[in-house]
Design a protein around this motif. Structure first.
Motif, PDB file in Angstrom:
ATOM      1  N   ILE A 291       0.834  -1.205   0.000  1.00 39.14           N
ATOM      2  CA  ILE A 291       0.000   0.000   0.000  1.00 39.14           C
ATOM      3  C   ILE A 291       0.868   1.254   0.000  1.00 39.14           C
ATOM      4  CG2 ILE A 291      -1.597   1.354   1.412  1.00 39.14           C
ATOM      5  CD1 ILE A 291      -2.914  -1.309   2.220  1.00 39.14           C
ATOM      6  N   VAL A 292       1.886   1.258   0.834  1.00 36.06           N
ATOM      7  CA  VAL A 292       2.777   2.420   0.906  1.00 36.06           C
ATOM      8  C   VAL A 292       3.458   2.672  -0.439  1.00 36.06           C
ATOM      9  CG1 VAL A 292       4.901   3.300   1.933  1.00 36.06           C
ATOM     10  CG2 VAL A 292       3.166   2.264   3.390  1.00 36.06           C
ATOM     11  N   LEU A 293       3.959   1.619  -1.060  1.00 41.91           N
ATOM     12  CA  LEU A 293       4.648   1.762  -2.343  1.00 41.91           C
ATOM     13  C   LEU A 293       3.700   2.223  -3.448  1.00 41.91           C
ATOM     14  CD1 LEU A 293       6.943  -1.406  -2.260  1.00 41.91           C
ATOM     15  CD2 LEU A 293       7.659   0.983  -2.039  1.00 41.91           C
ATOM     16  N   ALA A 294       2.486   1.721  -3.425  1.00 39.40           N
ATOM     17  CA  ALA A 294       1.538   2.035  -4.492  1.00 39.40           C
ATOM     18  C   ALA A 294       0.982   3.448  -4.377  1.00 39.40           C
ATOM     19  CB  ALA A 294       0.396   1.020  -4.491  1.00 39.40           C
ATOM     20  N   THR A 295       0.999   4.017  -3.173  1.00 35.52           N
ATOM     21  CA  THR A 295       0.307   5.291  -2.951  1.00 35.52           C
ATOM     22  C   THR A 295       1.262   6.402  -2.513  1.00 35.52           C
ATOM     23  OG1 THR A 295      -0.190   4.650  -0.661  1.00 35.52           O
ATOM     24  CG2 THR A 295      -1.821   4.099  -2.351  1.00 35.52           C
TER      25      THR A 295
END
Length: 229
Positions: A197-201
């Motif tokens: 989630i962190v990487l995608a957003t």
């Protein structure tokens, strides 16, 4: 509060955090999941095992009947629609077996139609919950029918994000980020999901908040459904 709170089903949920276990000294309940979709099997089994229930999984009604006879669960999550034998037929047959009148059987269904609700109850089910699964509804249902009591984190629950998740919100993510998010969700590994989630957003804090809220509440199907195929 820094320490966990021990509380029962009547606790005001606005004042407690996530369920992290079962209060000690209770009966050791066996929970059977009868569900044909692998992702739903994994999710329900994870929800059961993460707080301390013993859990086994069957892929259709016939397997569920066999496991009921050999394992004698106290509670069964019974999917309505399955191949080989559906949940209605499996429930009717279990009710005719030794111990079949005592076990709690709760239907899981994607339908909200009143007539189908009546059909489920007439087949011998004690209750029903609707898909997609919500962790609080699952745990509340267990507390209602088994009388179990949970241990909660002392921290308050998160406030739900304002914006609901839509496919359009995920469509702009790189294909590699979407793929890793999908794989992470299917792995059911919280740390991997959080990292994905962190990487995608990285460029979208509001999307991160929405995805993190859903993940923290085990609503993985809502994210998977919104991911472009």
């Amino acid at each position: 509060m820094n320490q966990a709170d021990i509380t029962g089903p009547s606790t005001d949920k606005a004042e407690v955090g996530a369920i992290i276990g079962l209060v000690e000294g209770q009966n050791e309940y066996r929970i059977l999941v009868v569900e044909d979709q692998p992702e739903n099997q994994l999710l329900l089994a994870k929800l059961m095992e993460s707080v301390g229930f013993s859990c086994k999984v069957a892929g259709n009604g016939a397997e569920g009947i066999a496991l009921f006879q050999t394992w004698q669960p106290h509670f069964i999550w019974m999917d309505r629609q399955m191949p080989i034998m559906d949940g209605l037929e499996a429930t009717k047959r279990i009710r005719e077996l030794p111990g079949g009148r005592e076990v709690v059987i709760v239907a899981v269904t994607a339908s909200a139609f009143l007539e189908q609700r009546s059909e489920l109850l007439e087949a011998g089910m004690n209750d029903f919950v609707r898909k997609p699964y919500r962790f609080n509804e699952i745990y509340d249902c267990l507390a209602k029918h088994l009388g179990v009591r949970y241990v909660y984190e002392g921290a308050p629950e998160q406030t739900p994000p304002i914006a609901p998740l839509t496919p359009d919100m995920l469509a702009g993510l790189p294909a590699s980020a979407r793929e890793e998010l999908k794989n992470a969700l299917e792995s059911l590994e919280p740390e991997r999901i959080a990292n994905a989630i962190v990487l995608a957003t990285a460029q979208d804090p509001q999307l991160r908040k929405t995805l993190a809220y859903l993940a923290d509440n085990f609503d993985y199907p809502a994210i998977l459904k919104a991911l472009p195929s």
